[in-house]
Each structure stands twice: as structure tokens, then as C-alpha cells.
Design a protein around this motif. Structure first.
Motif, short mmCIF file in Angstrom:
data_model
loop_
_atom_site.label_atom_id
_atom_site.label_comp_id
_atom_site.label_asym_id
_atom_site.label_seq_id
_atom_site.Cartn_x
_atom_site.Cartn_y
_atom_site.Cartn_z
N ALA A 79 0.59 -0.97 0.12
CA ALA A 79 -0.22 -0.09 0.33
C ALA A 79 0.64 1.03 0.29
CB ALA A 79 -1.12 -0.23 1.54
N ASP A 80 0.56 2.56 -0.75
CA ASP A 80 1.00 3.31 -0.58
C ASP A 80 0.56 4.20 0.37
OD1 ASP A 80 2.16 3.64 -3.39
OD2 ASP A 80 0.28 3.87 -4.27
N ASP A 81 -0.75 4.11 1.06
CA ASP A 81 -0.87 4.70 2.47
C ASP A 81 -1.75 4.27 3.40
OD1 ASP A 81 -1.44 7.31 3.85
OD2 ASP A 81 -1.35 8.33 2.63
N GLY A 82 -2.43 4.95 4.52
CA GLY A 82 -2.91 4.08 5.13
C GLY A 82 -4.29 4.40 4.89
N LEU A 83 -5.28 3.95 5.59
CA LEU A 83 -6.77 3.57 5.23
C LEU A 83 -7.12 5.50 5.30
CD1 LEU A 83 -8.94 1.08 7.14
CD2 LEU A 83 -8.28 1.14 5.02
N GLU A 84 -6.09 6.49 6.51
CA GLU A 84 -6.43 7.75 6.24
C GLU A 84 -7.04 8.41 5.00
OE1 GLU A 84 -2.24 7.08 6.86
OE2 GLU A 84 -3.67 6.00 7.93
N ALA A 85 -5.98 7.90 3.89
CA ALA A 85 -5.98 8.64 2.39
C ALA A 85 -7.63 8.06 2.11
CB ALA A 85 -5.15 6.90 1.14
N CYS A 86 -8.57 7.24 2.57
CA CYS A 86 -9.68 7.76 2.06
C CYS A 86 -10.70 8.90 2.34
CB CYS A 86 -10.73 6.20 2.53
SG CYS A 86 -10.28 5.05 2.25
N GLU A 87 -9.48 9.40 3.73
CA GLU A 87 -10.27 10.78 4.35
C GLU A 87 -9.85 11.80 2.99
OE1 GLU A 87 -8.66 11.91 7.81
OE2 GLU A 87 -9.36 9.70 8.38
N ARG A 88 -8.88 11.58 2.45
CA ARG A 88 -8.66 13.08 1.08
C ARG A 88 -9.32 12.58 -0.54
NH1 ARG A 88 -4.30 11.29 3.88
NH2 ARG A 88 -3.22 10.20 2.81
N ALA A 89 -9.32 11.09 -0.69
CA ALA A 89 -9.67 10.50 -2.00
C ALA A 89 -11.16 11.31 -2.52
CB ALA A 89 -9.73 9.29 -1.90
N ASP A 90 -11.40 11.93 -3.45
CA ASP A 90 -13.11 11.85 -4.22
C ASP A 90 -13.68 10.79 -4.28
OD1 ASP A 90 -12.57 14.84 -4.18
OD2 ASP A 90 -10.78 13.79 -5.75
N LEU A 91 -12.62 9.90 -4.51
CA LEU A 91 -13.17 7.58 -4.69
C LEU A 91 -12.65 7.09 -4.75
CD1 LEU A 91 -15.03 6.14 -6.81
CD2 LEU A 91 -13.39 6.53 -8.46
N ILE A 92 -13.47 6.58 -4.24
CA ILE A 92 -13.05 4.91 -3.46
C ILE A 92 -12.93 3.88 -3.91
CG2 ILE A 92 -12.67 3.41 -0.98
CD1 ILE A 92 -13.40 7.20 -0.41
N VAL A 93 -11.96 3.06 -3.84
CA VAL A 93 -13.22 1.81 -5.00
C VAL A 93 -12.48 0.91 -3.84
CG1 VAL A 93 -12.33 0.60 -7.38
CG2 VAL A 93 -12.50 2.75 -7.39
N VAL A 94 -13.66 -0.54 -3.92
CA VAL A 94 -13.13 -0.88 -3.25
C VAL A 94 -13.26 -3.08 -4.44
CG1 VAL A 94 -14.40 -2.51 -1.46
CG2 VAL A 94 -15.08 -0.27 -1.71
N PRO A 95 -12.18 -3.33 -3.84
CA PRO A 95 -12.17 -4.48 -4.52
C PRO A 95 -13.36 -6.08 -4.37
CG PRO A 95 -10.11 -3.98 -3.41
CD PRO A 95 -10.39 -3.10 -3.31
N GLY A 96 -13.22 -6.92 -5.09
CA GLY A 96 -13.87 -7.91 -4.72
C GLY A 96 -12.35 -9.25 -3.77
N ARG A 97 -12.88 -9.88 -3.53
CA ARG A 97 -12.27 -10.93 -2.19
C ARG A 97 -12.41 -12.39 -2.81
NH1 ARG A 97 -13.55 -9.80 2.92
NH2 ARG A 97 -15.49 -8.96 2.32
N ASN A 98 -11.73 -12.73 -2.91
CA ASN A 98 -11.66 -14.07 -3.29
C ASN A 98 -12.92 -14.62 -2.31
OD1 ASN A 98 -9.37 -15.48 -4.94
ND2 ASN A 98 -8.49 -14.47 -3.53
N ASP A 99 -12.84 -14.60 -1.27
CA ASP A 99 -14.20 -14.92 -0.29
C ASP A 99 -14.90 -13.97 0.37
OD1 ASP A 99 -15.93 -16.32 1.59
OD2 ASP A 99 -14.38 -17.07 2.48
N PRO A 100 -15.84 -13.15 -0.64
CA PRO A 100 -16.38 -11.62 -0.32
C PRO A 100 -17.74 -12.23 0.58
CG PRO A 100 -17.63 -13.74 -1.84
CD PRO A 100 -16.45 -14.02 -2.03
N LEU A 101 -17.96 -13.79 1.55
CA LEU A 101 -18.70 -13.50 2.55
C LEU A 101 -17.97 -13.85 3.76
CD1 LEU A 101 -21.00 -16.58 0.89
CD2 LEU A 101 -21.11 -14.03 0.72
N ARG A 102 -16.47 -12.97 3.68
CA ARG A 102 -15.98 -12.63 4.77
C ARG A 102 -15.81 -12.07 5.07
NH1 ARG A 102 -9.35 -13.35 4.75
NH2 ARG A 102 -9.25 -13.50 6.89
N PRO A 103 -16.18 -11.32 6.47
CA PRO A 103 -16.31 -10.12 7.19
C PRO A 103 -15.49 -9.08 6.16
CG PRO A 103 -17.36 -11.86 9.26
CD PRO A 103 -16.53 -12.70 7.85
N THR A 104 -15.83 -8.17 6.43
CA THR A 104 -14.92 -7.03 5.74
C THR A 104 -14.53 -6.73 7.15
OG1 THR A 104 -15.73 -6.69 4.13
CG2 THR A 104 -14.36 -4.21 4.90
N SER A 105 -13.00 -5.88 7.52
CA SER A 105 -12.67 -5.19 9.10
C SER A 105 -13.14 -3.92 9.01
CB SER A 105 -10.96 -5.13 8.48
OG SER A 105 -10.78 -3.92 9.32
#
Length: 312
Positions: free
Chosen positions: A56-82
Motif C-alpha cells: 500500500a502507498d498509504d493507510g486508510l486515512e487516505a480515504c479521508e482525502r479521496a474523491d473516490l474510493i474503489v473497493v475490489p472483490g475478494r476471493n471469499d466475499p462472504l468473509r467479514p470485512t475489517s
């Protein structure tokens, strides 16, 4: 310039993660300036993404400065997200940032509560589960992507490319988006939805009461069959047959017959040079106009467009 944060989640699908990085990272405005600043943001510095390791280039705090956040799929989409990721998504949406998902990344948006009373889609294999888990979402299993303005979702992996180009067009217009599509060697807008892909996979039902008649329909679909013909082949009354079809397939016998004919037509469009008129006759449609109408309604594109896409 817009800032895009692409989330790097544990067990991310590499294609889903790379698509927005590549598309948005290569956008150039008419004066040569980049259209987007792309940051890969994650809860951890390095995560596993299938056989790859993503830094990663940055931590989740980068979301605070972003105009758009893109969430990719995961191999197990039913596993709870953090929980930290869900909180970052909720916070970004509350601040007015756009949030988008690729493929089964829509499940993470659902966990964050962002699909409530919104249009949504995901890979066609997951649409029923998405609708079951998040009943407040308006899940459309056929479209390639949905755009609610603030929350966007896409279908399978390639549809993520469609969604990213759609966002570029929304932000900078058709000319910039078309240039991005040329760089990606893809049409700016594909015709049809997921229906043209779903029906290429033959549905299978394990049912003692219908298995024999389903096979019979498969073999005789090219004939001008009626409900009475199918009932006679099943050894049942038309009323009983219709009731059992509804209970075990969710369709009427005639609807099932139409689906079989469409699938047979798809196979012929993919593998032969037969004319549309000939294919209509070969697959049991009463007329070519009826075939064109039913094919377009079911698959989402005209027979000729389908052939150009899938001809082997």
C-alpha cells in the motif's frame, strides 16, 4: 485533479485491484495533465492478493482525502470485512466522497450499509446472495454496473473496466473517456448486460420429477412444442406439470423451453456461420422476428451483436 483511493484488502482479487489503478492512472486531459491521482490504501502495509503481495502507498486515512474510493472483490466475499475498512467507507460516504465496488466488492459496501435503498449489482454468481444478505438493496443481476451518483457497483471483473471508464466519462466527458478506452483496447460502452454471459452456462437441476422431461425438452426444443406436448412427454397433466415447474425451477414449462432455445441459438451463433433466419428455424422459433425479439429481451443484445462478441 480527482484523487482515487483503491483499497488493498487482505485476499483481494488482483485483477479487481489493478483495474482502477491502471485505468485512472493513465487518464490524460487534453493539455496532457493527469486526470487522477491514484493511491493504493490499506489497513496493512502489505497484503496477500491471491498469488501476489500488494504494498500500500498509504493507510486508510487516505480515504479521508479521496474523491473516490474503489473497493475490489475478494476471493471469499462472504468473509467479514475489517471493521476499520467499513468505518473508512462510512466516513468517506458521509463526507460526500463517491464509493465504488468492483465485482464482489459490493458485499463490503453492503456490510458498510451503503447499499440500502440503492441500485446495486455484482458478479452474476453472487447476485442472489447479495440480495439475500442486503434486502434493502435493489440488486439487478443483468446490468454491467450501477450508478447512484455517490455509490457505484459493477458486475464481474471485466465490468470493473466498464465502470471505471463510465466514471472517467462522468468526470471529464466523452473525449477523454474514449481516449482512455483506446489505451485499454476496449469499447467505451459495451452493449447488453450480464445476461449474454449468464446464459452461456447451462442451468442444471437435480430433480427426480422433472429430470426426464428437462432432458426431453433439451432434445426436442427445435420442434413446435406446446404445453400439451411437454405434459404428454412428462406423463403429467398440464396443470400438474406447470405447478411442479414453478416449484422446482421458478419458471413455467414454456419459459424453460424458451431459455433452452435461446441457449441453443447462442451456441450456433458462436460456432457456425448460419444466418439468423436459419438459426431461428433450427432452434424452434416460429419466426425470425419472434426469435430476434425474444433473444434481445433475454440476452440484452441482438443476435448479430452477440455473434460479434462471442464468435470463436
Amino acid at each position: 485533479m480527482h484523487t482515487v483511493a483503491v483499497l488493498s484488502l487482505q485476499d483481494s482479487l488482483p485483477f479487481d485491484l489493478a483495474t482502477p489503478v491502471e485505468v485512472f492512472g493513465r487518464v490524460r486531459l487534453p493539455d496532457g495533465r493527469p486526470g487522477y491521482r491514484v493511491v493504493v490504501a490499506g489497513e496493512a502495509p502489505v497484503v496477500s492478493a491471491g498469488p501476489l503481495r500488494i504494498a500500500a502507498d498509504d493507510g486508510l486515512e487516505a480515504c479521508e482525502r479521496a474523491d473516490l474510493i474503489v473497493v475490489p472483490g475478494r476471493n471469499d466475499p462472504l468473509r467479514p470485512t475489517s471493521p476499520a475498512v467499513l468505518e473508512a467507507l462510512r466516513g468517506a460516504a458521509a463526507r460526500g466522497s463517491r464509493v465504488a465496488s468492483i465485482c464482489v466488492g459490493a458485499f463490503s459496501l453492503g456490510e458498510a450499509g451503503l447499499l440500502e435503498d440503492r441500485d446495486a449489482t455484482t458478479h452474476w454468481l453472487g447476485t442472489e446472495e447479495l440480495a439475500r444478505r442486503f434486502p434493502g438493496a435493489r440488486v439487478d443481476p443483468d446490468v454491467l454496473y450501477t450508478d447512484n451518483g455517490d455509490v457505484l457497483t459493477s458486475a464481474g471483473a471485466a465490468a470493473g473496466l466498464d465502470l471505471c471508464l463510465h466514471i472517467v466519462q462522468r468526470d471529464y466527458g466523452v473525449a477523454v473517456a474514449a481516449d482512455s478506452a483506446r489505451l485499454a483496447v476496449t469499447p467505451l460502452q459495451r452493449t447488453g448486460g450480464q445476461g449474454q454471459y449468464i446464459l452461456r452456462n447451462r442451468p442444471t437441476y437435480q430433480t427426480a420429477t422433472l429430470e426426464r422431461v428437462l432432458q426431453w425438452i433439451e432434445e426436442h426444443a427445435h420442434r413446435g412444442l406446446t404445453l400439451a406436448d411437454i405434459a404428454a412427454a412428462a406423463g403429467l397433466s398440464a396443470r400438474t406439470l406447470t405447478r411442479r415447474f414453478a416449484a422446482e425451477t421458478g419458471q413455467s414449462p414454456i419459459q424453460w423451453l424458451g431459455g433452452v432455445r435461446i441457449r441453443h441459438a447462442q451456441e450456433l451463433l458462436e460456432t457456425t456461420d448460419h444466418t439468423v433466419e436459419r438459426i431461428a428455424a433450427q432452434t424452434g422459433f416460429p419466426s425470425v422476428s419472434n426469435f430476434r425479439a425474444q433473444f434481445g429481451q433475454t440476452v440484452g443484445v441482438a443476435p448479430g451483436a452477440y455473434r460479434r462478441t462471442f464468435r470463436t
